[in-house]
Design an enzyme around this catalytic site. Structure first.
Site, mmCIF file in Angstrom:
data_model
loop_
_atom_site.group_PDB
_atom_site.id
_atom_site.type_symbol
_atom_site.label_atom_id
_atom_site.label_comp_id
_atom_site.label_asym_id
_atom_site.label_seq_id
_atom_site.Cartn_x
_atom_site.Cartn_y
_atom_site.Cartn_z
ATOM 1 N N HIS A 110 -14.889 1.072 -2.334
ATOM 2 C CA HIS A 110 -13.864 0.184 -1.763
ATOM 3 C C HIS A 110 -12.859 0.922 -0.890
ATOM 4 C CE1 HIS A 110 -14.815 -2.825 -5.257
ATOM 5 N NE2 HIS A 110 -15.709 -2.875 -4.285
ATOM 6 N N ARG A 136 1.770 1.841 -3.548
ATOM 7 C CA ARG A 136 0.660 2.355 -4.361
ATOM 8 C C ARG A 136 0.334 3.799 -4.020
ATOM 9 N NH1 ARG A 136 -3.669 -1.678 -3.864
ATOM 10 N NH2 ARG A 136 -4.880 -0.150 -5.035
ATOM 11 N N GLY A 196 -14.504 1.206 -17.480
ATOM 12 C CA GLY A 196 -13.221 0.632 -17.077
ATOM 13 C C GLY A 196 -13.284 -0.339 -15.928
ATOM 14 N N THR A 197 -14.325 -1.148 -15.905
ATOM 15 C CA THR A 197 -14.380 -2.193 -14.870
ATOM 16 C C THR A 197 -14.620 -3.553 -15.507
ATOM 17 O OG1 THR A 197 -15.513 -3.008 -12.888
ATOM 18 C CG2 THR A 197 -16.825 -1.669 -14.393
ATOM 19 N N ASP A 206 -7.937 5.424 -5.597
ATOM 20 C CA ASP A 206 -6.785 6.294 -5.880
ATOM 21 C C ASP A 206 -7.057 7.790 -5.728
ATOM 22 O OD1 ASP A 206 -8.212 6.957 -8.268
ATOM 23 O OD2 ASP A 206 -7.165 5.396 -9.399
ATOM 24 N N CYS A 238 -1.855 4.024 15.546
ATOM 25 C CA CYS A 238 -2.863 4.975 16.028
ATOM 26 C C CYS A 238 -2.381 5.627 17.324
ATOM 27 C CB CYS A 238 -4.149 4.196 16.288
ATOM 28 S SG CYS A 238 -5.525 5.136 16.932
ATOM 29 N N ASN A 287 -12.575 2.646 -7.395
ATOM 30 C CA ASN A 287 -11.160 2.997 -7.276
ATOM 31 C C ASN A 287 -10.856 3.618 -5.922
ATOM 32 O OD1 ASN A 287 -11.095 2.128 -9.866
ATOM 33 N ND2 ASN A 287 -10.922 4.158 -10.802
ATOM 34 N N TYR A 311 0.826 -1.222 0.000
ATOM 35 C CA TYR A 311 0.000 0.000 0.000
ATOM 36 C C TYR A 311 0.851 1.258 0.000
ATOM 37 C CZ TYR A 311 -4.220 -2.598 -0.084
ATOM 38 O OH TYR A 311 -5.232 -3.422 -0.526
HETATM 39 C C1 BJW Z 1 -9.996 -0.080 -19.617
HETATM 40 C C2 BJW Z 1 -8.833 0.652 -19.889
HETATM 41 C C3 BJW Z 1 -8.980 1.903 -20.529
HETATM 42 C C4 BJW Z 1 -8.275 -1.183 -18.903
HETATM 43 N N1 BJW Z 1 -10.199 2.347 -20.856
HETATM 44 N N2 BJW Z 1 -11.178 0.368 -19.950
HETATM 45 C C5 BJW Z 1 -21.209 -12.882 -5.210
HETATM 46 C C6 BJW Z 1 -20.754 -13.772 -6.149
HETATM 47 C C7 BJW Z 1 -19.429 -14.189 -6.151
HETATM 48 C C8 BJW Z 1 -18.517 -13.693 -5.221
HETATM 49 C C9 BJW Z 1 -18.966 -12.787 -4.297
HETATM 50 C C10 BJW Z 1 -20.302 -12.408 -4.274
HETATM 51 N N3 BJW Z 1 -20.463 -11.528 -3.287
HETATM 52 C C11 BJW Z 1 -19.270 -11.329 -2.669
HETATM 53 C C12 BJW Z 1 -18.344 -12.100 -3.247
HETATM 54 C C13 BJW Z 1 -16.911 -12.187 -2.848
HETATM 55 C C14 BJW Z 1 -16.087 -11.063 -3.406
HETATM 56 C C15 BJW Z 1 -16.093 -11.126 -4.931
HETATM 57 O O1 BJW Z 1 -16.749 -10.382 -5.608
HETATM 58 N N4 BJW Z 1 -15.321 -12.014 -5.503
HETATM 59 C C16 BJW Z 1 -15.255 -12.162 -6.952
HETATM 60 C C17 BJW Z 1 -13.836 -11.826 -7.433
HETATM 61 C C18 BJW Z 1 -15.720 -13.506 -7.381
HETATM 62 N N5 BJW Z 1 -16.580 -9.757 -2.968
HETATM 63 C C19 BJW Z 1 -16.266 -9.269 -1.772
HETATM 64 O O2 BJW Z 1 -15.577 -9.906 -0.997
HETATM 65 C C20 BJW Z 1 -16.808 -7.896 -1.401
HETATM 66 N N6 BJW Z 1 -17.394 -7.961 -0.136
HETATM 67 C C21 BJW Z 1 -18.638 -8.431 0.086
HETATM 68 O O3 BJW Z 1 -19.358 -8.736 -0.821
HETATM 69 O O4 BJW Z 1 -18.983 -8.468 1.416
HETATM 70 C C22 BJW Z 1 -20.112 -9.264 1.797
HETATM 71 C C23 BJW Z 1 -19.597 -10.683 1.890
HETATM 72 C C24 BJW Z 1 -18.655 -10.996 2.829
HETATM 73 C C25 BJW Z 1 -18.169 -12.308 2.905
HETATM 74 C C26 BJW Z 1 -18.590 -13.264 1.986
HETATM 75 C C27 BJW Z 1 -19.537 -12.917 1.023
HETATM 76 C C28 BJW Z 1 -20.034 -11.608 0.984
HETATM 77 C C29 BJW Z 1 -15.674 -6.908 -1.265
HETATM 78 C C30 BJW Z 1 -14.979 -6.643 -2.539
HETATM 79 C C31 BJW Z 1 -13.817 -5.685 -2.303
HETATM 80 C C32 BJW Z 1 -12.964 -5.559 -3.538
HETATM 81 N N7 BJW Z 1 -11.764 -4.953 -3.207
HETATM 82 C C33 BJW Z 1 -10.771 -4.748 -4.241
HETATM 83 C C34 BJW Z 1 -9.403 -4.564 -3.572
HETATM 84 C C35 BJW Z 1 -9.209 -3.193 -3.099
HETATM 85 C C36 BJW Z 1 -7.844 -3.209 -2.549
HETATM 86 C C37 BJW Z 1 -6.897 -2.335 -3.225
HETATM 87 O O5 BJW Z 1 -7.216 -1.518 -4.093
HETATM 88 O O6 BJW Z 1 -5.787 -2.523 -2.826
HETATM 89 O O7 BJW Z 1 -11.130 -3.656 -5.065
HETATM 90 S S1 BJW Z 1 -10.607 -6.084 -5.384
HETATM 91 C C38 BJW Z 1 -10.194 -5.103 -6.752
HETATM 92 O O8 BJW Z 1 -11.203 -5.387 -7.745
HETATM 93 C C39 BJW Z 1 -10.393 -3.638 -6.302
HETATM 94 C C40 BJW Z 1 -11.255 -3.108 -7.431
HETATM 95 O O9 BJW Z 1 -11.984 -1.990 -6.993
HETATM 96 C C41 BJW Z 1 -12.114 -4.292 -7.804
HETATM 97 C C42 BJW Z 1 -12.729 -4.197 -9.155
HETATM 98 O O10 BJW Z 1 -11.769 -4.242 -10.148
HETATM 99 P P1 BJW Z 1 -11.937 -3.334 -11.438
HETATM 100 O O11 BJW Z 1 -11.977 -1.930 -11.048
HETATM 101 O O12 BJW Z 1 -13.061 -3.834 -12.245
HETATM 102 O O13 BJW Z 1 -10.515 -3.553 -12.168
HETATM 103 P P2 BJW Z 1 -10.040 -4.760 -13.098
HETATM 104 O O14 BJW Z 1 -8.560 -4.720 -13.134
HETATM 105 O O15 BJW Z 1 -10.673 -6.036 -12.745
HETATM 106 O O16 BJW Z 1 -10.613 -4.383 -14.540
HETATM 107 C C43 BJW Z 1 -10.141 -3.279 -15.276
HETATM 108 C C44 BJW Z 1 -11.009 -3.142 -16.506
HETATM 109 O O17 BJW Z 1 -10.650 -1.945 -17.171
HETATM 110 C C45 BJW Z 1 -10.824 -4.274 -17.516
HETATM 111 O O18 BJW Z 1 -12.104 -4.703 -17.935
HETATM 112 C C46 BJW Z 1 -10.065 -3.613 -18.673
HETATM 113 O O19 BJW Z 1 -10.429 -4.140 -19.939
HETATM 114 C C47 BJW Z 1 -10.514 -2.188 -18.545
HETATM 115 N N8 BJW Z 1 -9.573 -1.164 -19.059
HETATM 116 N N9 BJW Z 1 -7.724 0.007 -19.477
HETATM 117 C C48 BJW Z 1 -11.253 1.602 -20.610
HETATM 118 N N10 BJW Z 1 -7.867 2.736 -20.870
HETATM 119 ZN ZN ZN Z 2 -6.795 3.370 17.772
#
Ligand code: BJW
Ligand code: ZN
Length: 258
Positions: free
Chosen positions: A127, A74, A205-206, A112, A166, A110, A71
């Site tokens: 997030h 980043r 972009g997701t 950022d 903290c 995001n 982190y």
């Molecule tokens: C361009 C481009 C350009 C490139 N122009 N485009 C239901 C079903 C299945 C699983 C789950 C579910 N519910 C919950 C889950 C579990 C889990 C999950 O979803 N897992 C899946 C991976 C299967 N979800 C969670 O755990 C969430 N919590 C939750 O639901 O709590 C309740 C619960 C608890 C316990 C059990 C069950 C439920 C929390 C999710 C938190 C996500 N956190 C992250 C990490 C942040 C940390 C950090 O930043 O350090 O967030 S994961 C990471 O992915 C980050 C992002 O915000 C997130 C999304 O990614 P994003 O933004 O889509 O990026 P990419 O890289 O995937 O895609 C980029 C895209 O851009 C691509 O398509 C490119 O083509 C495109 N692109 N350049 C236009 N120039």
């Molecule tokens: Zn504290």
């Protein structure tokens, strides 16, 4: 060809013009042209680690130094980057909406802060943020823009004691929603209200694979709301949407929203 783009553009612009409550949902691809790596693309590796494997509480418990180094890296990377034309187009669009009496919600996955740096006012951070920390003991959340966040992380090696702490003595962690963690209630409530009212949506972009964010736009589309996807490639949800603008968001988005 050009003509298809024109008619699609005209049609989606009409949908925007008719709309009263618009949502833009952004993901890592929106910041890609700023030089911030995406998660699931080629840039998703840090050292030898997959970014998504460090973004868990299990990783933090096992190796808080490693996760903080990730982190810290980043935070410093994003400090050195700037918002791109996609961020600016969304900030300008918010301003336009304000003047024409439309509601506009920018919902971002995001962490950022580049939307805010581009001038967007009303940003819902699903997030969390790279620039907020939370105490693992008293749970207090604070904004933190220090560079470096602590001397220990700026050096070559770090010990647990040198990590950010903290005032209560507890270890701080990034205020980020990791896998398996719930999104903030307050944010989810605001998102729910925005989704209820929404009559036009842009998904930018997701990869649409991380829940719950991945289901927002498909649910709107099922309700008949016009949704446009802006992405370099297709995603598992592309087929659910009425409009698809393929290409870099820094080009396609300003062209549509101008
Ligand atoms: C361009 C481009 C350009 C490139 N122009 N485009 C239901 C079903 C299945 C699983 C789950 C579910 N519910 C919950 C889950 C579990 C889990 C999950 O979803 N897992 C899946 C991976 C299967 N979800 C969670 O755990 C969430 N919590 C939750 O639901 O709590 C309740 C619960 C608890 C316990 C059990 C069950 C439920 C929390 C999710 C938190 C996500 N956190 C992250 C990490 C942040 C940390 C950090 O930043 O350090 O967030 S994961 C990471 O992915 C980050 C992002 O915000 C997130 C999304 O990614 P994003 O933004 O889509 O990026 P990419 O890289 O995937 O895609 C980029 C895209 O851009 C691509 O398509 C490119 O083509 C495109 N692109 N350049 C236009 N120039
Ligand atoms: Zn504290």
């Amino acid at each position: 060809g050009d003509r298809d783009f024109m008619s699609k553009t005209a049609k989606f612009r009409e949908a925007l013009a008719r709309a009263k409550s618009i949502i833009a949902l952004t993901g890592a691809g929106t910041s890609a042209e700023s030089g911030v790596p995406t998660f699931r693309g080629a840039g998703g590796l840090w050292r030898t680690h997959q970014a998504t494997e460090l973004a868990t509480n299990a990783a933090f418990t096992r190796d808080p130094v490693l996760v903080w180094q990730f982190y810290h890296y980043r935070r410093e990377l994003v400090f050195s980057k700037n918002p791109n034309p996609a961020h600016h187009a969304l900030a300008d669009f918010e301003e336009k909406c304000k003047h024409s009496g439309k509601q506009f919600h920018l919902i971002t996955q995001n962490v950022d802060g580049l939307h805010q740096r581009a001038g967007s006012q009303n940003v819902l951070e699903l997030h969390g943020s790279l620039y907020k920390v939370r105490c693992t003991v008293c749970h207090k959340v604070t904004e933190n823009q220090d560079s470096p966040i602590c001397e220990g992380l700026a050096g070559q090696t770090t010990t647990l004691e040198e990590l950010p702490h903290c005032e209560c003595g507890g270890l701080l962690r990034p205020h980020i929603v990791w896998f398996g963690e719930s999104l903030e209630d307050d944010v989810l409530k605001k998102v729910g209200q925005a989704l209820d009212r929404c009559d036009c949506c842009m998904v930018i972009g997701t990869s649409s694979v991380v829940y719950p964010a991945a289901m927002f736009a498909p649910e709107l589309a099922r309700r008949g709301v016009p949704v446009a996807e802006f992405n370099l490639e297709s995603t598992p949800e592309t087929g659910s949407f009425q409009f698809v603008f393929e290409g870099p968001a820094g080009k396609t988005l300003p062209a549509i929203l101008e």
